[in-house]
Design an enzyme around this catalytic site. Structure first.
Site, PDB file in Angstrom:
ATOM      1  N   ASP A  44       1.228  -1.096  -0.083  1.00  9.84           N
ATOM      2  CA  ASP A  44      -0.337  -0.011   0.386  1.00  9.84           C
ATOM      3  C   ASP A  44       1.129   1.572  -0.011  1.00  9.84           C
ATOM      4  O   ASP A  44       0.724   2.709  -0.541  1.00  9.84           O
ATOM      5  CB  ASP A  44      -0.917   0.220   1.599  1.00  9.84           C
ATOM      6  CG  ASP A  44      -0.440   0.324   2.108  1.00  9.84           C
ATOM      7  OD1 ASP A  44       0.379  -0.453   2.826  1.00  9.84           O
ATOM      8  OD2 ASP A  44      -0.977  -0.055   3.664  1.00  9.84           O
ATOM      9  N   SER A  45       2.075   0.974  -0.148  1.00  9.69           N
ATOM     10  CA  SER A  45       3.099   2.027  -0.091  1.00  9.69           C
ATOM     11  C   SER A  45       3.105   2.789  -0.914  1.00  9.69           C
ATOM     12  O   SER A  45       3.722   4.196  -1.566  1.00  9.69           O
ATOM     13  CB  SER A  45       4.555   2.005  -0.060  1.00  9.69           C
ATOM     14  OG  SER A  45       5.271   1.000  -0.874  1.00  9.69           O
ATOM     15  N   ASP A  89      -1.227  -5.897  -0.199  1.00 11.88           N
ATOM     16  CA  ASP A  89      -1.259  -5.761   1.030  1.00 11.88           C
ATOM     17  C   ASP A  89      -3.012  -4.679   0.912  1.00 11.88           C
ATOM     18  O   ASP A  89      -3.422  -4.984  -0.250  1.00 11.88           O
ATOM     19  CB  ASP A  89      -0.359  -4.065   1.271  1.00 11.88           C
ATOM     20  CG  ASP A  89       0.855  -4.178   2.317  1.00 11.88           C
ATOM     21  OD1 ASP A  89       1.117  -5.097   2.538  1.00 11.88           O
ATOM     22  OD2 ASP A  89       1.311  -2.890   1.915  1.00 11.88           O
ATOM     23  N   LYS A 119      -1.059  -9.090   2.992  1.00 11.30           N
ATOM     24  CA  LYS A 119      -0.498  -8.746   4.322  1.00 11.30           C
ATOM     25  C   LYS A 119      -1.397  -7.472   4.714  1.00 11.30           C
ATOM     26  O   LYS A 119      -1.842  -7.326   3.859  1.00 11.30           O
ATOM     27  CB  LYS A 119       0.713  -8.255   3.396  1.00 11.30           C
ATOM     28  CG  LYS A 119       2.075  -7.980   4.532  1.00 11.30           C
ATOM     29  CD  LYS A 119       2.848  -7.625   4.263  1.00 11.30           C
ATOM     30  CE  LYS A 119       3.415  -5.799   3.354  1.00 11.30           C
ATOM     31  NZ  LYS A 119       2.920  -4.898   4.222  1.00 11.30           N
ATOM     32  N   GLU A 121      -1.213  -5.677   8.359  1.00  5.93           N
ATOM     33  CA  GLU A 121      -0.294  -4.938   9.895  1.00  5.93           C
ATOM     34  C   GLU A 121      -1.241  -5.698  11.019  1.00  5.93           C
ATOM     35  O   GLU A 121      -2.419  -5.095  11.334  1.00  5.93           O
ATOM     36  CB  GLU A 121      -0.025  -3.329   9.766  1.00  5.93           C
ATOM     37  CG  GLU A 121       0.412  -2.224   8.186  1.00  5.93           C
ATOM     38  CD  GLU A 121       0.774  -1.167   8.422  1.00  5.93           C
ATOM     39  OE1 GLU A 121       0.289  -0.462   9.020  1.00  5.93           O
ATOM     40  OE2 GLU A 121       1.316  -1.135   7.442  1.00  5.93           O
ATOM     41  N   GLU A 188       9.259  -3.826  10.365  1.00  7.60           N
ATOM     42  CA  GLU A 188       9.851  -2.337  10.122  1.00  7.60           C
ATOM     43  C   GLU A 188      10.694  -1.491  10.998  1.00  7.60           C
ATOM     44  O   GLU A 188       9.776  -0.873  11.626  1.00  7.60           O
ATOM     45  CB  GLU A 188       8.649  -1.991   8.695  1.00  7.60           C
ATOM     46  CG  GLU A 188       9.447  -0.707   8.409  1.00  7.60           C
ATOM     47  CD  GLU A 188       8.752  -0.052   7.325  1.00  7.60           C
ATOM     48  OE1 GLU A 188       7.336  -0.651   7.351  1.00  7.60           O
ATOM     49  OE2 GLU A 188       8.589   1.179   7.159  1.00  7.60           O
TER      50      GLU A 188
HETATM   51  O1  KIV Z   1       3.506  -1.453   1.416  1.00  6.07           O
HETATM   52  C1  KIV Z   1       4.802  -1.704   1.480  1.00  6.07           C
HETATM   53  O2  KIV Z   1       5.385  -1.443   0.333  1.00  6.07           O
HETATM   54  C2  KIV Z   1       5.326  -2.297   2.762  1.00  6.07           C
HETATM   55  C3  KIV Z   1       7.024  -2.369   2.404  1.00  6.07           C
HETATM   56  C4  KIV Z   1       7.427  -1.207   2.909  1.00  6.07           C
HETATM   57  C5  KIV Z   1       7.263  -3.434   3.466  1.00  6.07           C
HETATM   58  O3  KIV Z   1       4.639  -2.294   3.185  1.00  6.07           O
END
Ligand code: KIV
Length: 279
Positions: A44-45, A89, A119, A121, A188
């Site tokens: 989600d970055s 994510d 993924k 959090e 992280e």
């Molecule tokens: O969203 C992302 O790119 C991430 C990485 C920093 C692991 O969660």
């Protein structure tokens, strides 16, 4: 055959380092697959790196699905016979509003994109229940602790687990994620000693970013490594100054287009042909 979560476990067991890079579309996925990574994360970055948001919070499930499908097409074209594991994510508030909604969101990722895992959090009791439910429904889940950008308004972008109390809490949460069924864990921006300790202690692969060299693997945001982002995290220095390289090349092209047209070249003079031989 694309890699599966169990392939990452096998790499850990064999003592082989695991590499994970983010991708956000077909182009970036083809580039990172060409580099030979084990897994590609549509993180989600992309909200910040690609969509121009200030945090990861605004990105929607629809946008993640759209980008993940594009990344999947890039992987299929670049590595048709053995593509990396594709993970997507789950964005903010797609898994925090109840079990059914969380399961439906993760299900959409697996049904509507080529991703084989999600993924998410944190390790709150509700999150652990969600992970348990997803795993029992056949959805592989990667955990993420330490600096969790979806909690930026509580944690900021600071290094986490700096004191013994929060280190002990992180240990408990990491073990709880493994217990809930996560197949791997991202740590992280936490102290390297703690990340190394957890890599040794957990059976699942621990993938670090800003967590030292002692993890089972490393993940990086590709735009950070390529020097393309405007806000470079201190724990992820660029390998190249991509902005400068691309800006210079494109600027040269623009200048060439604007340069006054060169006078037409004189037609080449033909050398006098030798006299045809008489037969
Ligand atoms: O969203 C992302 O790119 C991430 C990485 C920093 C692991 O969660």
């Amino acid at each position: 055959m694309p890699l599966r979560p169990a392939d990452l476990t096998r790499r850990k067991q064999a003592g082989l380092p695991i590499t994970v890079l983010t991708a956000w579309d077909a182009l970036s996925a083809a580039v990172v697959a060409g580099a030979g990574v084990d897994a590609v994360l549509v993180g989600d970055s992309l909200a910040m790196a690609v969509l121009g948001h200030a945090t990861t919070l605004p990105v929607t499930l629809e946008e993640m699905l759209h980008h993940c499908r594009a990344a999947g097409r890039g992987l299929a074209a670049a590595a048709p016979n053995g593509s990396p594991l594709l993970i997507c994510d789950l964005p903010f508030l797609t898994y925090q509003c109840g079990l059914e909604e969380a399961l439906a969101a993760a299900g959409r990722v697996l049904k509507e994109t080529p991703a084989v895992a999600v993924k998410l959090e944190g390790a709150e009791p509700e999150t652990l229940a969600v992970i348990d439910r997803m795993v029992r429904s056949g959805i592989p889940v990667m955990g993420h602790l330490g600096l969790t950008p979806q909690s930026v308004h509580q944690l900021g972008y600071r290094r986490q687990a700096g004191d013994p109390v929060s280190q002990e809490r992180l240990r408990r949460r990491a073990l709880a994620l493994q217990e809930a069924g996560c197949f791997a864990l991202v740590l992280e921006h936490i102290p390297a000693e703690l990340a190394t300790e957890l890599s040794l202690r957990l059976a699942i692969p621990v993938i670090g970013i800003g967590a030292g060299d002692g993890c089972d693997g490393q993940v990086r945001v590709t735009a950070d490594l390529l020097g393309l982002t405007s806000r470079q995290p201190p724990f992820s220095p660029p390998l190249v100054d991509g902005r400068a390289i691309a800006g210079e090349a494109l600027g040269r092209w623009v200048r060439e287009q604007r340069a006054p047209a060169a006078p037409p070249a004189a037609p080449p003079t033909r050398p006098a042909s030798p006299a045809a031989p008489h037969c």
